[in-house]
Design a protein around this motif. Structure first.
Motif, short mmCIF file in Angstrom:
data_model
loop_
_atom_site.label_atom_id
_atom_site.label_comp_id
_atom_site.label_asym_id
_atom_site.label_seq_id
_atom_site.Cartn_x
_atom_site.Cartn_y
_atom_site.Cartn_z
N ALA A 1 6.03 -7.26 0.07
CA ALA A 1 6.88 -7.78 1.15
C ALA A 1 6.22 -7.66 2.51
O ALA A 1 6.75 -8.16 3.50
N GLY A 2 5.06 -6.96 2.58
CA GLY A 2 4.33 -6.88 3.83
C GLY A 2 4.27 -5.50 4.46
O GLY A 2 3.70 -5.33 5.54
N TYR A 3 4.86 -4.50 3.81
CA TYR A 3 4.84 -3.15 4.36
C TYR A 3 3.53 -2.44 4.03
O TYR A 3 2.89 -2.73 3.03
N GLN A 4 3.16 -1.49 4.89
CA GLN A 4 2.03 -0.61 4.64
C GLN A 4 2.63 0.68 4.04
O GLN A 4 3.23 1.48 4.75
N VAL A 5 2.49 0.85 2.74
CA VAL A 5 3.17 1.93 2.04
C VAL A 5 2.20 3.05 1.68
O VAL A 5 1.14 2.81 1.11
N SER A 6 2.59 4.28 2.02
CA SER A 6 1.85 5.46 1.59
C SER A 6 2.74 6.20 0.60
O SER A 6 3.89 6.52 0.90
N GLU A 7 2.21 6.49 -0.59
CA GLU A 7 2.98 7.17 -1.63
C GLU A 7 2.67 8.66 -1.61
O GLU A 7 1.50 9.05 -1.65
N GLU A 8 3.72 9.47 -1.56
CA GLU A 8 3.55 10.91 -1.40
C GLU A 8 4.22 11.69 -2.52
O GLU A 8 5.35 11.39 -2.92
N TYR A 9 3.51 12.69 -3.01
CA TYR A 9 4.08 13.67 -3.93
C TYR A 9 4.22 14.97 -3.14
O TYR A 9 3.25 15.54 -2.67
N TYR A 10 5.46 15.43 -2.97
CA TYR A 10 5.73 16.66 -2.23
C TYR A 10 5.70 17.81 -3.22
O TYR A 10 6.56 17.91 -4.10
N ILE A 11 4.70 18.69 -3.08
CA ILE A 11 4.51 19.79 -4.03
C ILE A 11 5.36 20.98 -3.60
O ILE A 11 5.10 21.60 -2.57
N ASN A 12 6.36 21.31 -4.39
CA ASN A 12 7.23 22.45 -4.10
C ASN A 12 6.55 23.75 -4.55
O ASN A 12 6.95 24.39 -5.52
N ALA B 234 7.68 -23.00 -11.07
CA ALA B 234 6.63 -22.67 -12.02
C ALA B 234 5.26 -23.15 -11.52
O ALA B 234 4.26 -22.44 -11.64
N ALA B 235 5.24 -24.32 -10.91
CA ALA B 235 3.99 -24.85 -10.37
C ALA B 235 3.49 -23.99 -9.22
O ALA B 235 2.29 -23.72 -9.09
N ARG B 236 4.43 -23.50 -8.40
CA ARG B 236 4.06 -22.65 -7.27
C ARG B 236 3.50 -21.32 -7.76
O ARG B 236 2.54 -20.78 -7.21
N VAL B 237 4.13 -20.77 -8.80
CA VAL B 237 3.66 -19.51 -9.36
C VAL B 237 2.23 -19.65 -9.87
O VAL B 237 1.38 -18.80 -9.63
N ARG B 238 1.97 -20.74 -10.57
CA ARG B 238 0.62 -20.96 -11.11
C ARG B 238 -0.39 -21.15 -9.99
O ARG B 238 -1.54 -20.70 -10.10
N ALA B 239 0.03 -21.82 -8.91
CA ALA B 239 -0.91 -22.08 -7.81
C ALA B 239 -1.17 -20.82 -6.98
O ALA B 239 -2.31 -20.53 -6.61
N GLU B 240 -0.09 -20.07 -6.70
CA GLU B 240 -0.23 -18.91 -5.81
C GLU B 240 -0.60 -17.64 -6.55
O GLU B 240 -1.05 -16.68 -5.95
N ARG B 241 -0.37 -17.63 -7.87
CA ARG B 241 -0.68 -16.48 -8.71
C ARG B 241 -0.12 -15.19 -8.10
O ARG B 241 1.06 -15.08 -7.86
N PHE B 242 -0.98 -14.20 -7.83
CA PHE B 242 -0.48 -12.90 -7.39
C PHE B 242 0.06 -12.91 -5.96
O PHE B 242 0.65 -11.93 -5.52
N ASP B 243 -0.13 -14.01 -5.25
CA ASP B 243 0.44 -14.11 -3.91
C ASP B 243 1.83 -14.71 -3.93
O ASP B 243 2.47 -14.82 -2.88
N PHE B 244 2.32 -15.10 -5.11
CA PHE B 244 3.66 -15.71 -5.18
C PHE B 244 4.72 -14.70 -4.74
O PHE B 244 4.72 -13.54 -5.17
N GLY B 245 5.60 -15.14 -3.87
CA GLY B 245 6.69 -14.29 -3.40
C GLY B 245 6.27 -13.29 -2.34
O GLY B 245 7.08 -12.47 -1.91
N LYS B 246 5.03 -13.36 -1.90
CA LYS B 246 4.55 -12.40 -0.91
C LYS B 246 5.26 -12.64 0.42
O LYS B 246 5.39 -13.78 0.86
N GLY B 247 5.72 -11.56 1.03
CA GLY B 247 6.49 -11.70 2.25
C GLY B 247 5.69 -11.40 3.49
O GLY B 247 4.61 -10.82 3.45
N THR B 248 6.24 -11.82 4.61
CA THR B 248 5.70 -11.47 5.92
C THR B 248 6.85 -10.93 6.74
O THR B 248 7.93 -11.53 6.79
#
Length: 313
Positions: free
Chosen positions: A159-170, A102-116
């Motif tokens: 988790a550290g990935y560079q993600v591109s989100e795509e909508y494939y238009i049929n 809980a202390a780590r979550v408060r300290a790291e905020r949105f960086d908590f659990g961030k992966g490399t």
């Protein structure tokens, strides 16, 4: 570092210490491999490392478990350890171990659990989801996939990935012509023509709404043209209207895409008279992956582990 990793490091250090003083003689040191006990009354975490080490150490698993427990470094994470059954090492954590999270979550905020990601791991990911046909409004089922895809994208970015989100238009194929024809028939019906909707059509109320919108804008402009000309025109009008509605719906839902990829672009012919699809088929044919059977062109997908070949054309 998370609790599980810290505990695994403690057990690994214990095994290393036991090997150093020759209490355990191992040709290779096993991974601690912690898991959650099925019955949480047995502890917060459990390790089967003693049972997996028995053959290597030529000792009884419970004896190995005791050696590991005896060599655990001093720490403020473990409240108690119990050896159970054939050699399970059951671990109960101290309150401070949980509080540290809980202390780590408060300290790291949105960086908590961030992966490399480890060096060399492919980082670029194209995530395609939803991709509903632009032949009608979105429904609750599409919301399920929008939620899942959006969540996966966010987790992977964290988790550290560079993600591109795509909508494939049929937007290529028979369904688009059926859509255009459905709007065309509704248009003619609204202008007083006695025409039945074809068996293969889109019958939702929104089709009538699109047709009424065309009348509101253009009146009977399209009444006297050929059926084919009207169908082609209405196909494009209805397609654009539905695509705009899909974009609006997803934006309101909180899901955005980096790329809206049109299937039509795969069939666009360049100055050499070829398209991405035709070039792909040519290459696949040269490699022997295509064959003709029963009036169709098939892909030898069984060469790649599929349970059956697939029709391409």
């Amino acid at each position: 570092m998370q609790i599980r990793e810290e505990l695994e490091n403690l057990i690994a250090a214990s095994i290393a210490a036991a090997c150093d003083d020759a209490t355990l003689e191992l040709a290779e040191r096993p991974a601690p491999a912690l898991e959650r006990p099925r019955d949480l009354s047995n502890g917060d975490w459990a390790s089967t490392v003693a049972m997996r080490t028995a053959k290597l150490a030529h000792k009884n698993p419970r004896e190995i478990a005791q050696i590991i427990v005896d060599h655990l470094p001093e720490n403020n994470m473990i409240a108690s350890v119990e050896i159970a059954g054939p050699g399970f090492i059951n671990i109960k954590l101290t309150p401070s171990a949980f509080q540290s999270v809980a202390a780590r979550v408060r300290a790291e905020r949105f960086d908590f659990g961030k992966g490399t990601l480890p060096e060399g791991t492919p980082r670029n990911v194209n995530l395609e989801y939803v991709s509903a046909n632009p032949t009608g409004p979105m429904h609750v089922g599409h919301g399920r996939w929008a939620t899942l895809g959006d969540a996966i994208a966010r987790v992977m970015r964290h988790a550290g990935y560079q993600v591109s989100e795509e909508y494939y238009i049929n937007d290529h194929g028979v369904q688009m012509d059926v859509f255009g024809n459905s709007v065309s028939v509704r248009y003619m019906q609204l202008l007083g023509h006695d025409i039945e909707m074809p068996e293969k059509c889109y019958g939702g109320g929104y089709v009538k709404d699109i047709a009424q919108g065309i009348i509101d804008r253009d009146g009977n402009k399209w009444e006297s043209v050929s059926d084919q000309e009207r169908i082609e025109a209405f196909r494009e009008i209805a397609y654009q209207e539905m695509l705009d509605l899909i974009r609006e719906t997803l934006t309101g839902f909180g899901t955005t895409f980096d790329t809206w990829f049109s299937e039509r672009s795969l069939y666009e012919v360049d100055e050499n008279g070829t398209s991405p699809v035709s070039r792909s088929l040519e290459i696949m044919n040269e490699k022997g992956y295509l064959y003709d059977k029963d009036g169709a062109t098939w892909f030898r997908s069984t060469d790649f582990g599929d349970d059956k070949d697939r029709v391409l054309l």
